[in-house]
Design a protein around this motif. Structure first.
Motif, PDB file in Angstrom:
ATOM      1  N   VAL A  76      -2.908  11.165  -7.731  1.00 25.77           N
ATOM      2  CA  VAL A  76      -2.049  10.005  -7.490  1.00 25.77           C
ATOM      3  C   VAL A  76      -2.759   8.723  -7.933  1.00 25.77           C
ATOM      4  O   VAL A  76      -2.121   7.729  -8.275  1.00 25.77           O
ATOM      5  CB  VAL A  76      -1.650   9.958  -5.994  1.00 25.77           C
ATOM      6  N   LEU A  77      -4.099   8.784  -7.970  1.00 26.54           N
ATOM      7  CA  LEU A  77      -4.860   7.617  -8.418  1.00 26.54           C
ATOM      8  C   LEU A  77      -4.557   7.277  -9.881  1.00 26.54           C
ATOM      9  O   LEU A  77      -4.733   6.130 -10.281  1.00 26.54           O
ATOM     10  CB  LEU A  77      -6.355   7.876  -8.250  1.00 26.54           C
TER      11      LEU A  77
ATOM     12  N   LEU B 116       0.951   9.028   1.266  1.00 26.52           N
ATOM     13  CA  LEU B 116      -0.043  10.096   1.433  1.00 26.52           C
ATOM     14  C   LEU B 116      -0.410  10.268   2.900  1.00 26.52           C
ATOM     15  O   LEU B 116      -0.585  11.391   3.382  1.00 26.52           O
ATOM     16  CB  LEU B 116      -1.286   9.788   0.610  1.00 26.52           C
TER      17      LEU B 116
ATOM     18  N   VAL C 226       1.738   3.788  -1.905  1.00 29.22           N
ATOM     19  CA  VAL C 226       1.259   5.122  -2.249  1.00 29.22           C
ATOM     20  C   VAL C 226       0.375   5.683  -1.147  1.00 29.22           C
ATOM     21  O   VAL C 226       0.531   6.835  -0.720  1.00 29.22           O
ATOM     22  CB  VAL C 226       0.495   5.069  -3.589  1.00 29.22           C
ATOM     23  N   LEU C 227      -0.536   4.852  -0.671  1.00 28.91           N
ATOM     24  CA  LEU C 227      -1.455   5.279   0.389  1.00 28.91           C
ATOM     25  C   LEU C 227      -0.670   5.654   1.642  1.00 28.91           C
ATOM     26  O   LEU C 227      -0.982   6.642   2.321  1.00 28.91           O
ATOM     27  CB  LEU C 227      -2.432   4.142   0.687  1.00 28.91           C
ATOM     28  N   PHE C 228       0.375   4.869   1.930  1.00 33.42           N
ATOM     29  CA  PHE C 228       1.193   5.118   3.121  1.00 33.42           C
ATOM     30  C   PHE C 228       1.921   6.462   3.012  1.00 33.42           C
ATOM     31  O   PHE C 228       1.975   7.221   3.979  1.00 33.42           O
ATOM     32  CB  PHE C 228       2.180   3.968   3.295  1.00 33.42           C
TER      33      PHE C 228
ATOM     34  N   ILE D  11       0.839  -1.195   0.000  1.00 35.09           N
ATOM     35  CA  ILE D  11       0.000   0.000   0.000  1.00 35.09           C
ATOM     36  C   ILE D  11       0.877   1.248   0.000  1.00 35.09           C
ATOM     37  O   ILE D  11       0.512   2.276   0.559  1.00 35.09           O
ATOM     38  CB  ILE D  11      -0.950   0.030   1.210  1.00 35.09           C
TER      39      ILE D  11
ATOM     40  N   VAL E 274      -4.280  13.628  -3.784  1.00 37.57           N
ATOM     41  CA  VAL E 274      -4.710  12.242  -3.593  1.00 37.57           C
ATOM     42  C   VAL E 274      -5.392  11.722  -4.854  1.00 37.57           C
ATOM     43  O   VAL E 274      -5.155  10.595  -5.288  1.00 37.57           O
ATOM     44  CB  VAL E 274      -5.652  12.150  -2.370  1.00 37.57           C
ATOM     45  N   ILE E 275      -6.242  12.571  -5.477  1.00 33.94           N
ATOM     46  CA  ILE E 275      -6.989  12.110  -6.644  1.00 33.94           C
ATOM     47  C   ILE E 275      -6.053  11.900  -7.833  1.00 33.94           C
ATOM     48  O   ILE E 275      -6.184  10.931  -8.579  1.00 33.94           O
ATOM     49  CB  ILE E 275      -8.124  13.099  -6.978  1.00 33.94           C
TER      50      ILE E 275
ATOM     51  N   GLU F  15      -4.362  18.695  -0.530  1.00 38.20           N
ATOM     52  CA  GLU F  15      -4.239  17.244  -0.374  1.00 38.20           C
ATOM     53  C   GLU F  15      -5.235  16.516  -1.272  1.00 38.20           C
ATOM     54  O   GLU F  15      -4.952  15.439  -1.782  1.00 38.20           O
ATOM     55  CB  GLU F  15      -4.460  16.852   1.088  1.00 38.20           C
ATOM     56  N   ILE F  16      -6.432  17.133  -1.493  1.00 42.35           N
ATOM     57  CA  ILE F  16      -7.456  16.451  -2.288  1.00 42.35           C
ATOM     58  C   ILE F  16      -7.027  16.272  -3.739  1.00 42.35           C
ATOM     59  O   ILE F  16      -7.026  15.144  -4.236  1.00 42.35           O
ATOM     60  CB  ILE F  16      -8.808  17.180  -2.159  1.00 42.35           C
TER      61      ILE F  16
END
Lengths: 355, 118
Positions: free
Chosen positions: A188-189, A144, A140-142, A138, A185-186, A181-182
């Motif tokens: 990075v998807l 972020l 990428v999530l980590f 995980i 995050v989007i 951040e929004i």
């Protein structure tokens, strides 16, 4: 270049690793040996990053100096290379001033809250194939998640200082960081969608044929959005409103002196370098490249992105606060959603065309 | 998989030591001569008027609310993005419906002026 980790050209830490294993793993009972080797590895990565960051401070001051038609630091050591060391020693010897009205424990905790995530993030960014302390699935999530923690630290610093400028800076920082951040995050998807994995190593491998930057038409848009949101996330110029010296003295670190200030400073540069490294990993093919060993490619690309960050700092004036918020909520957010949507549609189309 | 978080725990410990060490050294070698003027809040030489912990613009609160909604949305999008290539076209449509629902709220916030900084 195909590179196994047991080749010393590909893995600059091979001898260190072998030596550490020979000394500790072979003579100490498990799990103690493993833990000591792990601690040494992490300590080495952290120290290396701190040294790199100190050289970056020097590089940035020199480059910005040349861009502004002056020399920058050039007195301490060859070409001023030891300037950062001199600064660190000076800051170490300075009194740590804690204001009478400040909340002492949060006041001293805040620099650590900002520093720790900026160093921890380096243990999962791969410098080459298999060349990271650990490769999380995980990843990428980590990254972020770690990127969200400094917000708390900065807000704590602003609040605990019990200073109006610091409080203003802390509030500004919190609003700015969550706003950017929004889109971050989007956007990075998009690489996650294209690679089909959240592991950073997996994303780099998925780019071995085509960097995600060149995945037209969404690649360049996603790349630019990531870079802009990334610069805003680390409070660098032109998004440095939380510490705008012409308006609110030094923002959230107005009351900090000596070593706590140095920790903020170190964290800021470590974060800038981490944003450069994440841009490299997500969009520029990470350690992939011909002829040269992977870790050299990784650092070449990361330094190139960092140079762009410095270039932007030397070129653009600071934004006004309403412009900053408008850009985040009314431009970056819809654009990020559209980019993601187009990427998803494009991917389904390619898949259905290829059968 | 849980084992790969061991190094992360170690990295947190090392990074904390890395931050505490210079603070400790500084405590030992740096001078400590506090006085009432030096430890007063810094406001460019002017004495502070009134309390510092004042009420704040409620726009910050509005932004934080919208942030939470979109951040939760993004968390839902991550697993979708990872297994997107294994799902059919229906997953694409579903995601558009999901994001579309959120966009209605986003448009409402925009029209109400929640996104304007005044």
């Amino acid at each position: 270049m195909n590179c196994p980790t047991d080749n010393f050209i590909c893995n600059p830490f091979l001898y260190f690793h072998l030596a550490a294993n020979a000394i500790f793993r072979d003579h100490l009972p498990e799990p103690l040996g493993t833990i000591i080797v792990l601690a040494l590895t992490v300590a080495m990565v952290t120290t290396l990053i701190a040294l790199i960051v100190m050289s970056q401070v020097w590089a940035e001051r020199r480059i910005v100096g040349f861009m502004q038609g002056r020399l920058g630091p050039n007195r301490v050591g060859p070409a001023g290379l030891l300037q950062s060391v001199a600064d660190a020693v000076k800051l170490l010897l300075k009194e740590i001033i804690i204001p009478t009205q400040a909340d002492k424990i949060p006041f001293m905790l805040a620099p650590l809250l900002v520093l720790v995530p900026s160093l921890v993030v380096w243990s999962i960014i791969p410098w080459g194939p298999g060349l990271s302390v650990t490769d999380l699935n995980i990843g990428v999530l980590f990254v972020l998640g770690l990127g969200g923690i400094p917000t708390i630290g900065i807000l704590t610093a602003g609040w605990a200082s019990s200073n109006k400028y610091a409080l203003l800076g802390g509030m500004r920082a919190a609003a700015q960081l969550i706003a950017y951040e929004i889109p971050l995050v989007i956007v990075v998807l998009v690489p996650v969608l294209l690679a089909g994995t959240m592991s950073l190593g997996g994303i780099v491998e998925a780019q071995s044929n085509l960097w995600f930057l060149f995945f037209l038409p969404v690649g360049p848009v996603a790349f630019l959005l990531f870079l802009v949101a990334g610069i805003a996330e680390v409070n660098r110029s032109p998004f440095d409103l939380p510490e705008a010296e012409s308006e609110i003295v030094a923002g959230f670190h107005t009351e900090y002196s000596g070593m706590p200030f140095a920790l903020f400073f170190l964290a800021e540069y470590a974060n800038s370098f981490a944003v450069s490294a994440m841009t490299t990993t997500l969009f520029l093919g990470g350690w992939g490249g011909p002829i040269l060993p992977p870790f050299i490619w990784f650092f070449l690309k990361t330094y190139a992105v960092f140079f762009v960050l410095v270039w932007i700092r030397g070129t653009l004036p600071r934004l006004r606060y309403d412009q900053l918020m408008r850009t985040a909520w009314k431009v970056a957010l819809p654009l990020a959603l559209v980019t993601l949507g187009v990427a998803a549609i494009e991917l389904s189309l390619i898949r259905s065309l290829l059968g | 998989m849980v084992a790969s978080f061991g190094p992360i725990a170690m990295a947190v410990v090392i990074a904390t030591i890395f931050g505490l060490l210079p603070l400790g050294i500084s405590r030992l070698v740096a001078p400590r001569k506090p006085d009432s003027v030096k430890n007063a809040p810094y406001e460019c030489g002017v004495e502070t008027i009134g309390p510092t912990m004042i009420q704040f613009k409620n726009h910050f609160y509005l932004y934080a609310l919208i942030f939470v909604i979109f951040d939760v949305e993004a968390v839902f999008l991550f697993p979708w993005a990872v297994i997107f290539s294994q799902l059919g076209t229906l997953a694409l449509v579903e995601m558009f419906v999901f994001v579309g629902l959120l966009l209605v709220g986003y448009a409402y916030a925009w029209r109400k002026g929640a996104l304007d900084w005044v």
